[in-house]
Every structure is written in C-alpha cells, then in structure tokens.
Design a protein around this motif. Structure first.
Motif, PDB file in Angstrom:
ATOM      1  N   ASP A 442      -6.733  25.974  48.782  1.00 55.46           N
ATOM      2  CA  ASP A 442      -5.753  25.508  49.481  1.00 55.46           C
ATOM      3  C   ASP A 442      -4.766  26.369  49.672  1.00 55.46           C
ATOM      4  OD1 ASP A 442      -6.954  25.588  52.515  1.00 55.46           O
ATOM      5  OD2 ASP A 442      -7.400  23.488  52.066  1.00 55.46           O
ATOM      6  N   ARG A 443      -4.213  27.009  50.921  1.00 57.21           N
ATOM      7  CA  ARG A 443      -2.790  27.141  51.389  1.00 57.21           C
ATOM      8  C   ARG A 443      -2.206  25.760  51.511  1.00 57.21           C
ATOM      9  NH1 ARG A 443      -0.250  31.878  50.356  1.00 57.21           N
ATOM     10  NH2 ARG A 443       1.621  30.883  51.839  1.00 57.21           N
ATOM     11  N   SER A 444      -1.187  26.325  50.797  1.00 55.22           N
ATOM     12  CA  SER A 444      -0.159  24.602  50.865  1.00 55.22           C
ATOM     13  C   SER A 444      -0.506  23.622  52.095  1.00 55.22           C
ATOM     14  CB  SER A 444       1.188  24.275  50.515  1.00 55.22           C
ATOM     15  OG  SER A 444       1.565  25.420  51.441  1.00 55.22           O
ATOM     16  N   LYS A 445      -0.790  24.640  53.665  1.00 58.05           N
ATOM     17  CA  LYS A 445      -0.047  24.153  55.085  1.00 58.05           C
ATOM     18  C   LYS A 445      -1.578  24.044  55.375  1.00 58.05           C
ATOM     19  CE  LYS A 445       0.148  29.102  56.362  1.00 58.05           C
ATOM     20  NZ  LYS A 445       0.657  29.765  57.007  1.00 58.05           N
ATOM     21  N   ASP A 446      -2.594  24.288  54.621  1.00 60.33           N
ATOM     22  CA  ASP A 446      -3.783  24.681  55.823  1.00 60.33           C
ATOM     23  C   ASP A 446      -5.081  22.500  54.003  1.00 60.33           C
ATOM     24  OD1 ASP A 446      -3.854  26.616  56.720  1.00 60.33           O
ATOM     25  OD2 ASP A 446      -4.639  28.015  55.594  1.00 60.33           O
ATOM     26  N   ILE A 447      -4.428  22.517  53.069  1.00 59.02           N
ATOM     27  CA  ILE A 447      -4.695  20.902  53.339  1.00 59.02           C
ATOM     28  C   ILE A 447      -5.403  20.363  54.304  1.00 59.02           C
ATOM     29  CG2 ILE A 447      -2.850  20.018  52.269  1.00 59.02           C
ATOM     30  CD1 ILE A 447      -6.261  20.783  50.236  1.00 59.02           C
ATOM     31  N   ILE A 448      -6.499  19.666  53.784  1.00 61.03           N
ATOM     32  CA  ILE A 448      -6.577  18.413  55.074  1.00 61.03           C
ATOM     33  C   ILE A 448      -6.469  16.897  53.632  1.00 61.03           C
ATOM     34  CG2 ILE A 448      -8.191  17.187  56.255  1.00 61.03           C
ATOM     35  CD1 ILE A 448      -9.581  19.580  56.306  1.00 61.03           C
ATOM     36  N   ILE A 449      -5.312  16.336  53.934  1.00 57.69           N
ATOM     37  CA  ILE A 449      -4.502  14.607  53.960  1.00 57.69           C
ATOM     38  C   ILE A 449      -5.999  13.727  55.433  1.00 57.69           C
ATOM     39  CG2 ILE A 449      -3.310  13.065  52.757  1.00 57.69           C
ATOM     40  CD1 ILE A 449      -1.607  15.564  52.714  1.00 57.69           C
ATOM     41  N   ASN A 480      -7.177  12.626  64.072  1.00 57.42           N
ATOM     42  CA  ASN A 480      -8.209  11.816  64.026  1.00 57.42           C
ATOM     43  C   ASN A 480      -6.986  10.255  64.163  1.00 57.42           C
ATOM     44  OD1 ASN A 480      -9.034   8.977  62.028  1.00 57.42           O
ATOM     45  ND2 ASN A 480     -10.947  10.658  63.495  1.00 57.42           N
ATOM     46  N   GLU A 481      -7.350   9.561  64.936  1.00 59.50           N
ATOM     47  CA  GLU A 481      -6.611   7.993  65.107  1.00 59.50           C
ATOM     48  C   GLU A 481      -6.888   7.197  63.596  1.00 59.50           C
ATOM     49  OE1 GLU A 481      -5.620   4.649  68.191  1.00 59.50           O
ATOM     50  OE2 GLU A 481      -7.371   6.377  68.608  1.00 59.50           O
ATOM     51  N   LYS A 482      -7.928   6.898  63.374  1.00 59.59           N
ATOM     52  CA  LYS A 482      -8.195   6.725  62.271  1.00 59.59           C
ATOM     53  C   LYS A 482      -7.565   7.561  60.412  1.00 59.59           C
ATOM     54  CE  LYS A 482     -12.143   3.354  60.149  1.00 59.59           C
ATOM     55  NZ  LYS A 482     -13.229   3.254  60.165  1.00 59.59           N
ATOM     56  N   TRP A 483      -8.149   8.301  60.512  1.00 58.84           N
ATOM     57  CA  TRP A 483      -8.262   8.735  59.530  1.00 58.84           C
ATOM     58  C   TRP A 483      -6.623   9.827  58.958  1.00 58.84           C
ATOM     59  CZ3 TRP A 483     -11.526   6.181  55.817  1.00 58.84           C
ATOM     60  CH2 TRP A 483     -12.255   5.935  56.109  1.00 58.84           C
ATOM     61  N   GLY A 484      -6.141  10.295  59.758  1.00 64.01           N
ATOM     62  CA  GLY A 484      -5.099  10.418  59.860  1.00 64.01           C
ATOM     63  C   GLY A 484      -5.599  11.709  59.856  1.00 64.01           C
ATOM     64  N   GLU A 485      -6.547  12.286  59.675  1.00 61.39           N
ATOM     65  CA  GLU A 485      -7.165  14.181  59.912  1.00 61.39           C
ATOM     66  C   GLU A 485      -8.581  13.735  59.386  1.00 61.39           C
ATOM     67  OE1 GLU A 485      -3.228  17.204  58.814  1.00 61.39           O
ATOM     68  OE2 GLU A 485      -4.870  16.565  57.429  1.00 61.39           O
TER      69      GLU A 485
END
Length: 547
Positions: A442-449, A480-485
């Motif tokens: 990914d691009r550093s700004k595109d990674i999903i955490i 996402n409220e629970k998972w962050g993203e």
C-alpha cells in the motif's frame, strides 16, 4: 605526502571522459542508421537522419529566441513527433524540458508554467481552450508573457485555436539543420522537469539530470531486452516521467516510435497489426483496455507482443489474462522521482512451470532493482533498519543511486525530507520476500488498520479483480466505531453484468481472512487522476457517507 601512482598523471581529459547524455544516442542513431524509421505518425515517417535534423532545427530556432542553459521549455502535446523531438532539441541547448500533462486543468498548467519559469511554450491546438485559460491566469498572477508556438497537427481530432505567433513547422524552418550540439560539460546538469500528480496542494517539480536520463534509458534496454528492430507504440504518455525515458531508449537502439494521439483498444490492436508494433508500455488501466476490448475492435496478433506495465500494482488476474491473449508482460515499478521504472520483477525461467494463477501472482510482485539503481530496500521509516526478508513484515520502500532525482525544484524542505538518512523515501509500503523481491502492499496513507491489524488494500483489490463480473475495483478505509477502520470496496462492473454487495463480499470471504473483507460495497465508475491512478482520497470521502 607523495601522491599515489594511480593518482598521478592520470587525470580526466577530453580523450578519456565525456559527460553522460542521451544526446549521444541520437547522434549515433543518425550516423549508423540514417535511413531507418525513427518516428511514425499516421502516414508520416521520419528517418533517423531526418529526426536529428529536425531536432537540430528546433534547438537552433529556440537559441535564436534566447533560450540557453537552464531555461525551461514547456510542451503541451500528446504522443506526436514534436514532443519526441523536444526530448533532444531542448537538451541540445542545455535547456530543461517540461512536458506538461495534457489531462490537467488550466489552473494546474498555469502553476507549472509559472513555477518552472517557462520561457517558451509549444502547444498542440487540441488543448487550446485549456492553454488559453492557463496563459490568462499566468498573466494575471505574474504579468509574464511566453513565446507560444502552435502544433497544427492534421491528425488532431478537435479543431482548436492557434494561439501562438507561428506553427511548429514554420518555427523549425527558422532553425539550422546543421546546428552543432554535444553533451553537457557536467552530467549533473538538469535536463527535464516533471511535475508529480499530487492529490492535494500544488504538485512538486521533480528535476532529472543528464546522467540519470542516460542510465535509465540504458537500464530499460538491459531490463526489457529491447533491441534493434523494435517498433514501440506510444501508449504511455511522453509527459509521464519523460515516457519512462523511452524516447532516449529508442534512440539508443535506433528503434521506431509509433505515435498514438489517443489511446484506445482499437488503436492498439490496429497498430500491432498494421504498423508492426512489437512493444508498448502502460499502466494496468491500459492492460484492462486491451483484455476488455470489444470484439469489433480486436485484431489477431501477428506476433507475440511485449508489454511493460507499472503505476498502480497490477492485479494478478489482469496479468494472467494478458498472457493468455498473447502478450508477454514485464512488470516494473518506480516513481516520478526515480525517472519512472527502477524496479523489475526479473523473471526466473523455472517459474514458467508454475500453474497460470501462481505464475501471475509471482509476476505481480514488484521485484528487484534495475542494474542502474544502486540499492533498493524495505526498511523501518524511522530507524532505516531493513525489515526481515520474511514476506510479512511491513516497511517503506527506499531507493538509492544514479537514477534518483536531483530533488524538488524550489522546495528544499521537501527535498531534505525525501532524502532523509541518505535514502529516497518512496512513501510506498511493502514486504521483502526471502528471495530478495519486494512486493508493495500500500501507500503509507492507504493502509487500513482494523482492530490493530494492518490490511493491505492491494491484497483485497487483487481478490476483487478475480471476480468474473468486476471490471475495476478499489478499496479504502471506512471509519468504524468498534474496529477503528474497515475495508470499503468501490467496484465497476463489466458491461451487462449485475451483482449485489452481498455477492461481492461473499466472494472475498472465500479468498481472504474475514477481517480483511469489505463490509461495504459501492458500485459505479472510479474517479481517476490525470495519469490514470484511482483517486483514493475521493473514495475515502465517499466511504464516510457509504451505508
């Protein structure tokens, strides 16, 4: 202290040292293959001797207008002879070529003309509306007027207006075909200015030097095995990283440039069948155009065609389809800041025995450094310590060597940040495999955490592209409220296809760990930048509102 014998009487001089310059390729092609086809544009064919003479006349005509070392000459044109000639004629003066992105709006063009201090603008009449507005903006902001020369190409689809004082052919007539030229005294001299296609704020001006242009052009030859007799179709914009330095590569091998004003599937197939095309380059979007061509636009391939692809990581399914249809794919990777491609998935013959899908997945990896790139690592962006070569640990891809830019024009802060620690920081995240091949994640700004776990959007997109109904796909983070993203998929279906979000999500759950699968699917066309990259910042905004 007595000087060492190897440092005594062995100095560089005119007999044993010449600065590296792509101009030497043109001089040799014209001398050795004067009658060979250099440029084909519709029914017009220029030989190498004619092309060199046209480049000399361009240089001479510019010199008569006061253009010299360090001056910027901008060109707004599609892939046509004038832009190819500018890659040599401008350099003959020690001037700097700024090939403008033809897909940009007037405000962006005005910024580039002003920021790059352009003194001459050579512009194709197809873009007269944009250029007219850009020149008005530039005038209002700076009070500057440019010398404007029109390209009145008979193959232009749109009529457009002629904005300049004369057309390109008349301008060449003011120049001398015997204009003398040679390499620069210093190979660190700037030769081109390329603006990044930034998604926010003003783009950065990337400065290339003569040494890097020469070496990347040679690197293309070694990497791709492209040689004499090659007929190269210009599907890749020449404005993009100077066409990955292929204008200079083609001169080095005395190959043929087959111009293509507008890139379409029909145009590609026709050029292969009618113009003898053997090679072309393009982003995955071009490959998708080929494999999804309508039956009436297709032609039988008279030969295997070599295709080099880069930009957004190509889905394995797209690579597999291309090879099944008779194209041999070379996968490369790079950025504007490294002259285009500087990394290649260097193929091992034993991989030919793999099953098609496994072979395509191998080819989808970005690979190893070009011969002309000194070093390539995946490292912790803070400590600069290389990550383990385990194919799992995420790090930032970094470059070092002669095909890294000089820096960003008039932006010392950004240049310093990009070169922190003696490496060029790409901003791309990837893993390092045990065999030394890198693979972007990914691009550093595109990674999903999500819940503390990293999710590669590229990995999810790769699965989506395997779905038989999906034409294009992109994945971004949705809050996402629970998972962050969590992942949100944006999907374009093939013509006539129908699918539900539930069907798409179920498909991904068959191929991915469930936490990596999209929880939302949005159907429709994908927004793209002027160079064909998906605008993920736009999709992230849309994902917030997706239900």
């Amino acid at each position: 202290m007595t000087a060492h014998p190897f440092e005594t009487g062995l100095d560089a001089n005119a007999a044993n040292y010449t600065a590296l310059s792509p101009l030497s390729f043109l001089k040799r092609a014209a001398a050795v293959f004067p009658d060979g086809d250099a440029v084909v544009h519709g029914d017009t064919v220029y030989s190498w001797s004619e092309t060199e003479a046209r480049c000399r006349r361009l240089a001479s005509a510019l010199a008569k207008r006061g253009i010299g070392k360090g001056d910027t000459v901008s060109v707004m044109a599609p892939n046509i002879p004038a832009l190819y000639e500018a890659h040599f004629g401008v350099l003959m003066l020690g001037a700097v070529l700024n090939a403008l992105n033809t897909r940009l709006d007037a405000a962006a063009i005005a910024f580039m003309l002003g920021h790059g201090d352009a003194k001459v603008l050579i512009t194709d009449r197809e873009f007269s509306a944009t250029i007219s507005e850009a020149l008005a903006i530039l005038k209002s902001q700076t009070g500057r007027d440019l010398v404007v020369i029109d390209i009145d190409d008979p193959l232009a689809a749109a009529p457009g207006q002629l904005l300049g004082e004369m057309d390109y052919e008349a301008f060449l007539d003011t120049g001398d075909a015997d204009f003398a030229y040679g390499p620069p005294a210093d190979e660190w001299q700037a030769v081109s200015l390329n603006y990044t296609s930034g998604t926010t704020g003003n783009p950065k001006g990337v400065v290339y030097h003569s040494r890097g242009a020469y070496l990347l052009a040679m690197g293309n030859i070694v990497t791709w095995g492209i040689g004499k007799g090659a007929r190269y179709l210009w599907t890749l914009p020449m404005f993009h990283c100077n066409g990955w330095c292929f204008p200079w590569t083609l001169a080095a091998i005395a190959g043929t440039s087959v111009c293509l004003r507008q890139v379409t599937a029909k145009g590609i197939f026709d050029a292969i069948a009618d113009k003898g095309v053997t090679h072309f380059c393009g982003a995955p979007i071009v490959l998708g155009m080929v494999i999804n061509a309508k039956p009436e636009d297709r032609r039988d391939l008279p030969r295997q065609v070599e295709a080099m692809t880069a930009a957004a990581p190509p889905p394995a399914a797209v690579l597999q389809r291309m090879e099944e249809e008779g194209f041999r794919i070379t996968h490369v990777y790079g950025l504007t800041e490294v002259y285009g491609p500087a990394v290649v998935c260097d193929w091992h013959t034993e991989w030919d025995a793999l099953e098609p899908e496994a072979r395509a997945r191998k080819k989808a990896r970005q690979g190893v450094n070009y011969h002309v790139l000194e070093s390539l690592i995946v490292a912790d962006p803070t400590t600069l310590e290389p990550v383990p070569q385990d194919g799992k640990t995420l790090g930032e891809v970094m470059f070092r060597g002669n095909v890294v830019m000089r820096g960003y024009l008039k932006n010392e802060k950004a240049t310093k940040e990009a070169f922190e620690g003696g490496w060029f920081h790409s901003g791309d995240l990837g893993v390092w495999h045990p065999d030394g091949y890198i693979e972007l994640k990914d691009r550093s700004k595109d990674i999903i955490i999500s819940g503390g776990e990293n999710i590669s959007t590229i990995e999810v997109e790769d699965v989506l592209y395997r779905h038989p109904k999906i034409l294009e796909a992109a994945v971004v983070a949705k809050p996402n409220e629970k998972w962050g993203e969590t992942p949100c998929a944006f999907v374009t279906l093939r013509d006539g296809a129908e699918a539900t979000a539930e069907e798409i999500i179920a498909f991904t759950r068959d191929h991915l760990a469930h936490f990596k699968c999209p929880r939302h699917v949005v159907f429709g066309p994908l927004p793209k930048t002027s160079t064909g990259k998906v605008q993920k910042f736009v999709l992230r905004e849309q994902a917030v509102a997706a239900t």
